[in-house]
Design an enzyme around this catalytic site. Structure first.
Site, mmCIF file in Angstrom:
data_model
loop_
_atom_site.group_PDB
_atom_site.id
_atom_site.type_symbol
_atom_site.label_atom_id
_atom_site.label_comp_id
_atom_site.label_asym_id
_atom_site.label_seq_id
_atom_site.Cartn_x
_atom_site.Cartn_y
_atom_site.Cartn_z
ATOM 1 N N ASP A 27 41.161 15.951 37.293
ATOM 2 C CA ASP A 27 41.070 15.370 38.630
ATOM 3 C C ASP A 27 42.248 15.780 39.506
ATOM 4 O O ASP A 27 42.209 15.598 40.722
ATOM 5 C CB ASP A 27 41.034 13.839 38.554
ATOM 6 C CG ASP A 27 39.753 13.315 37.932
ATOM 7 O OD1 ASP A 27 38.743 14.032 37.998
ATOM 8 O OD2 ASP A 27 39.765 12.197 37.391
ATOM 9 N N ASP A 35 36.331 6.695 42.023
ATOM 10 C CA ASP A 35 35.624 6.627 40.753
ATOM 11 C C ASP A 35 34.946 5.270 40.653
ATOM 12 O O ASP A 35 35.325 4.309 41.327
ATOM 13 C CB ASP A 35 36.600 6.772 39.582
ATOM 14 C CG ASP A 35 37.102 8.191 39.430
ATOM 15 O OD1 ASP A 35 36.301 9.117 39.639
ATOM 16 O OD2 ASP A 35 38.288 8.376 39.104
ATOM 17 N N ASP A 50 41.903 10.064 37.540
ATOM 18 C CA ASP A 50 42.688 9.653 36.384
ATOM 19 C C ASP A 50 42.909 10.796 35.389
ATOM 20 O O ASP A 50 43.974 10.932 34.815
ATOM 21 C CB ASP A 50 42.045 8.454 35.683
ATOM 22 C CG ASP A 50 40.577 8.691 35.355
ATOM 23 O OD1 ASP A 50 40.102 9.832 35.519
ATOM 24 O OD2 ASP A 50 39.902 7.732 34.940
#
Length: 993
Positions: A712, A379, A708
């Protein structure tokens, strides 16, 4: 500051404080003998002695924890220490040694029985048997200690990765270990949380919970706090939450009604079968190697025994016993007894080192995978950047302003884009304040000051809006609004809305929305300019989207804000809102179309999250190591490309692939081609992450994936190395991951990969050392028997076989050289080239052909120098023809065995120095591992004790050596190091060619 918490007024009446119950029920079970789903939430709270608005006090929670025990399911009872110790003897090799002990005792009895009365000879005690038993006990103690240390390391790791739960204690929301949740606790639920106990809901907003683990229902269940009219099946108890489920959407609060074995999961715990810890791939390979060595030794032993039987024959029981002891000696020499324990300890120590550097690896075997990572998918926000979201720009229909100040400290002011005052631009100022006010209202974050430090609660992007509103005092202008309903943000919707009543305007309702500008704009039909509202034109839309492109190209993340006055005081009066006959409104989140329509655009904010300065170096290090860095973000493609370029992930003219473009790649081959070339993905949804991971894995990559949010979790679980964010990550994601980042930093992933490579390198080092040393022992015994006639390893007064080294001596060598030096090599410092080579493939063998070459080569050298040393002290030898001295053949054999015994010990110590690298000279960084030199020193001292302490001479068949003999021992043993260096020179030369 507007209160964004769930309205709890419905459950504030008739509640007894926890302290009252603590006094009246000091030693009694809490009085809850009713079905909580059929009981009003306030009555449940009263029965459990808790105020839903403040939760339990810390003292009361502690008392209840002592009374009811930890919130854990009953597991298998712990294995007693004495059983763990006895388990050290549950090994085929130990059984073999115990058989050897019995044989030795029988031989001693026979010898004593056949001794001539009054004549000297024979041993007063069966020293061979005694020494074998003592060494087995010492070996078991060492194994027990090593396993205990490994268990402690794993236990510490479990504490680091222990699931946590948000609860209300002393009026504040705090995070505690799930095991500390007690009956009566108020659990605070949010998207991505795991439900840690059974409980009765008393507040919920768009709450949906996945209960497949309990009911088998694949679709998340909507939850409401309403009391049920009749008893229902587990899956239909909409006002209850259950342990082991997870929140997929919305927020809620519940009173814990059951913990541990008193939960629904606990009731069926007896049907859950306990599973044993699976062995790591390394342990499996070590078992395989030990098995192969054992079979090889058995074959060699059978061949030797058969040859001896045919050539010399067995004349009496002594010959049979001696032959069996030879077989035992070969077995003892072959297998490194402490290998499994050493391997576990080295892995556990490595994992602990990672934890100290903020990388918490949940399973020991994941260390192997870490060192093999070839792609790291990360990310952007918080991992590649600082996650200190700061609003710097506010763009409205009348222009653009800047907000000064950085980070989360609410200190700054609003100025014009050129730094000028806004005193003469009232329209621009009012529009900017309205934009920030809307963003602060449509918000689930919070900003608190604890001990003089500002701390954020919730999503950093949301908190940045609150910080900007406080800087400009926009929050005060909207303080009269009180939230009454919410349509939560989801990754699919890319927006959120709240409905708030204006307490200063008779309670009239207004919708406040925020979201991705290009998405939110589609729900707007009007625009606010100054104090007026007019229709939104196509030109306005084009100007807004052009501004989004411009801000995105400058690395800003953009969020649009809009609102709509509803003109009514009750939700049921809003056009399009559905309610039942009693006037009750069903879940408002399911009626977003009636809420998010005809919105009025106010403006947008530009949020910057600067890249972490250390990440650029980490990306460069990853590239040097043959590891590809990939950025996956929900941000605008231009923003993603700009940040990726700044960090060195792509070149300056590199492009990002969007989620929509990924959806168009329906063919697997086309998708695989794209993912093999593109390193930046923008505007992606969580399901795209899964597609990217699977595509990269099809290309034989070992993929690390960060995540997170709850959505996901599938990608994180599918990845070879799932990495959860420790700060912003949800409990569901943490449970799916193999590693947790305590600091949410990309550099920590690269550091963990480096540490994983170091650990794997060190494992190979001590495997090379252990196996070559043990092969050296096998070759010494085998060739010592086969070539006994040439080497003078015979005893003329006796018939049968004479072993070059006793079984007790071989056991002592293994005890001396296997444990301490191998453990020390397991913590060897990293080499300079650890991140300058390509990732290892998981299909590569731990012990490959080149290592087997090292093992056999060094094993042969060890055997040769050991046998030469013995030959030099025997009559009729190949290299010397020493005459029999006055003490006779037996004394000469004792001296020769002591020489071979000592040479083999020192050869293995030289081998420990040589085995630290396959190619690099042992003299590079010779003294960098102080633990190794300490282990070598300890081994030397213990060997001297065996040689020079009289009673140990009898036990181990040794005799004190002269100074010249020591020169011979060390000189011959050093040949192992010299031979290793010569081999490395040849290999380096071949590698260069």
């Amino acid at each position: 500051m507007v209160d964004h918490h769930i309205d709890q007024s419905a459950s504030r009446s008739g509640v007894t404080s926890a302290s009252d119950v603590a006094q009246s029920n000091q030693n009694e079970a809490l009085p809850l003998d009713v079905d909580p789903s059929l009981t009003d939430a306030a009555a449940v709270a009263e029965a459990l002695g808790v105020d839903p608005n403040t939760g339990l006090s810390s003292d009361e929670a502690k008392r209840r924890l002592e009374q009811f025990g930890p919130n854990e399911l009953a597991g298998a009872p712990p294995v007693p220490k004495w059983k763990k110790f006895l388990q050290q003897f549950q090994d085929p090799l130990v059984y073999l040694l115990l058989a050897a002990t019995v044989i030795s005792v029988i031989a001693w009895f026979i010898e004593r029985a056949n001794a001539v009365p009054g004549a000297e000879g024979g041993e007063a005690l069966p020293f061979d048997a005694i020494v074998i038993v003592l060494i087995l006990i010492v070996n078991a103690v060492l194994g027990y200690i090593q396993e205990a240390r490994a268990e402690q390391a794993v236990e510490a790791l479990a504490q680091m990765t222990a699931p946590q739960t948000s609860v209300l204690r002393d009026g504040k929301v705090v995070r505690i270990n799930t095991s500390e949740v007690v009956p009566g606790d108020v659990i605070v639920l949010g998207e991505g949380d795991s439900v840690s106990a059974d409980g009765r809901l008393f507040a919920a907003a768009s709450l949906r919970i996945a209960e497949a683990s309990l009911t088998g229902e694949s679709v998340p269940v909507g939850k409401k706090p309403d009391t049920l009219a009749e008893a229902k099946a587990l899956g239909d108890r909409s006002n209850m939450i259950f342990n082991g489920t997870s929140v997929t959407q919305g927020t809620g609060r519940a009173i814990v009604t059951g913990t541990g074995m008193n939960t629904q999961v606990g009731k069926i715990a007896d049907m859950l079968s306990a599973t044993e810890d699976e062995k790591t791939p390394l342990q499996k390979e070590m078992d395989y190697v030990s098995k192969i060595l054992g079979i090889a030794v058995c074959v060699i032993a059978v061949i030797v025994l058969a040859a001896l039987a045919l050539l010399e024959g067995f004349n009496d029981i002594h010959d049979v016993i001696d032959s069996l002891l030879l077989a035992v000696s070969l077995a003892v020499a072959a297998v490194p007894e402490g290998l499994a324990a050493i391997l576990t300890v080295v892995l556990a120590l490595g994992v602990q080192r990672m934890a100290m550097h903020n990388a918490i690896v949940k399973k020991l075997h994941s260390v192997e995978t870490l060192g093999s990572a070839s792609v790291i998918c990360s990310d952007k926000t918080g991992t590649l950047t600082r996650n200190e979201m700061t609003i710097e720009r506010v763009v409205t229909p009348s222009g653009e302003v800047e907000i000064t100040g950085t980070g989360y400290t609410p200190e700054g002011k609003m100025v014009g884009a050129d730094g000028s005052s806004l005193a003469d631009q009232p329209a621009l100022k009012s529009e900017a304040l309205a934009t920030l006010g809307v963003g602060a209202l449509a918000n689930d974050g919070d900003l608190r000051q604890e001990n003089g430090k500002w701390e954020i609660v919730g999503d950093p992007t949301e908190v940045s809006l609150i910080v900007a509103a406080r800087k400009t005092h926009a929050d005060k202008a909207y303080a009269q609004f009180q939230r009454v309903a919410e349509v939560p943000f989801t990754s699919e919707r890319k927006r959120m809305s709240i409905i708030a009543k204006d307490n200063a305007e008779g309670g009239s309702l207004t919708v406040f929305s925020k979201g991705a500008p290009d998405v939110l704009l589609g729900y707007c039909s009007r625009i606010a300019v100054g104090d007026a509202v007019r229709p939104l034109t196509d030109g306005d839309r084009q100007d807004i989207l052009a501004t989004v492109e411009r801000l995105s190209s400058e690395a800003y993340r953009t969020l649009g804000q809009a609102y709509r006055p509803l003109g009514v005081a009750n939700l049921s009066e809003v056009p399009g809102i559905k309610s039942n006959a009693a006037g009750q409104i069903s879940d408002i989140a399911e009626q977003s179309d009636a809420i998010e329509t005809d919105l009025i655009w106010t403006g947008m904010v530009g949020i910057i999250d600067p890249p972490r300065t250390e990440v650029r170096d980490s990306v460069a290090e990853a590239h040097r190591a043959g590891i590809r860095a990939v950025m996956i973000t929900g941000d605008h493609p231009l923003t993603a490309a700009r940040i990726a370029s700044d960090l060195g992930i792509i070149e300056k003219d590199g492009k990002a692939l969007t989620g929509d473009q990924l959806d168009q790649l329906t063919d697997e081959a086309a998708l695989d081609k794209a993912t093999s070339e593109v390193s930046v993905y923008a505007r992606v949804a969580p399901e795209h992450k899964l597609k990217i991971v699977e595509s990269l894995q099809r290309q034989n990559n070992i993929v690390a994936m960060t995540g997170d949010g709850v959505n996901d979790a599938p990608a994180v679980k599918t990845a070879d190395i799932g990495v959860a964010m420790g700060i912003t990550g949800t409990e569901v994601t943490k449970q799916s991951a193999k590693m947790i980042l305590a600091d949410d930093n990309f550099s920590t992933i690269v550091a963990a990969v480096r540490e994983g490579r170091v650990i794997f390198d060190n494992i190979r080092k001590f495997l090379r050392y252990l196996l070559s040393s043990n092969v050296g022992e096998v070759f010494t015994v085998f060739f010592g028997v086969v070539f006994a006639g040439f080497l003078g390893i015979t005893q003329p007064e006796t018939q049968g076989v004479t072993v070059p080294l006793l079984a007790t001596q071989l056991l002592w060598i293994n005890l001396l050289t296997d444990a301490a030096p191998a453990l020390a090599m397991g913590v060897d410092p990293q080499t300079e080239d650890v991140m300058n080579r390509k990732p290892r493939k998981l299909t590569d063998r731990v012990i490959d052909a080149s290592m087997w070459g090292d093992i056999i080569y060094i094993g042969l050298i060890m055997a040769v120098v050991t046998l030469i040393g013995m030959d030099m002290h025997l009559a009729g030898g190949l290299f010397t023809d020493r005459s029999v001295d006055a003490l006779g053949h037996d004394a000469q054999m004792v001296e020769a065995r002591t020489m071979g015994f000592t040479i083999l010990v020192f050869a293995q110590l030289f081998n420990a120095v040589a085995s630290r690298s396959h190619l690099q000279s042992a003299f590079v960084g010779l003294f960098s591992n102080k633990w190794l030199w300490g282990a070598i020193g300890l081994s030397i001292v213990l060997q001297l004790v065996v040689i020079y302490v009289p009673f140990l001479n009898s036990a181990f068949g040794t005799t004190p050596l002269s100074a010249l003999a020591w020169v011979e021992c060390i000189g011959l043993a050093a040949i192992v190091l010299i031979a290793s260096e010569l081999r490395k020179i040849v290999l380096r030369a071949m590698a260069k060619r």
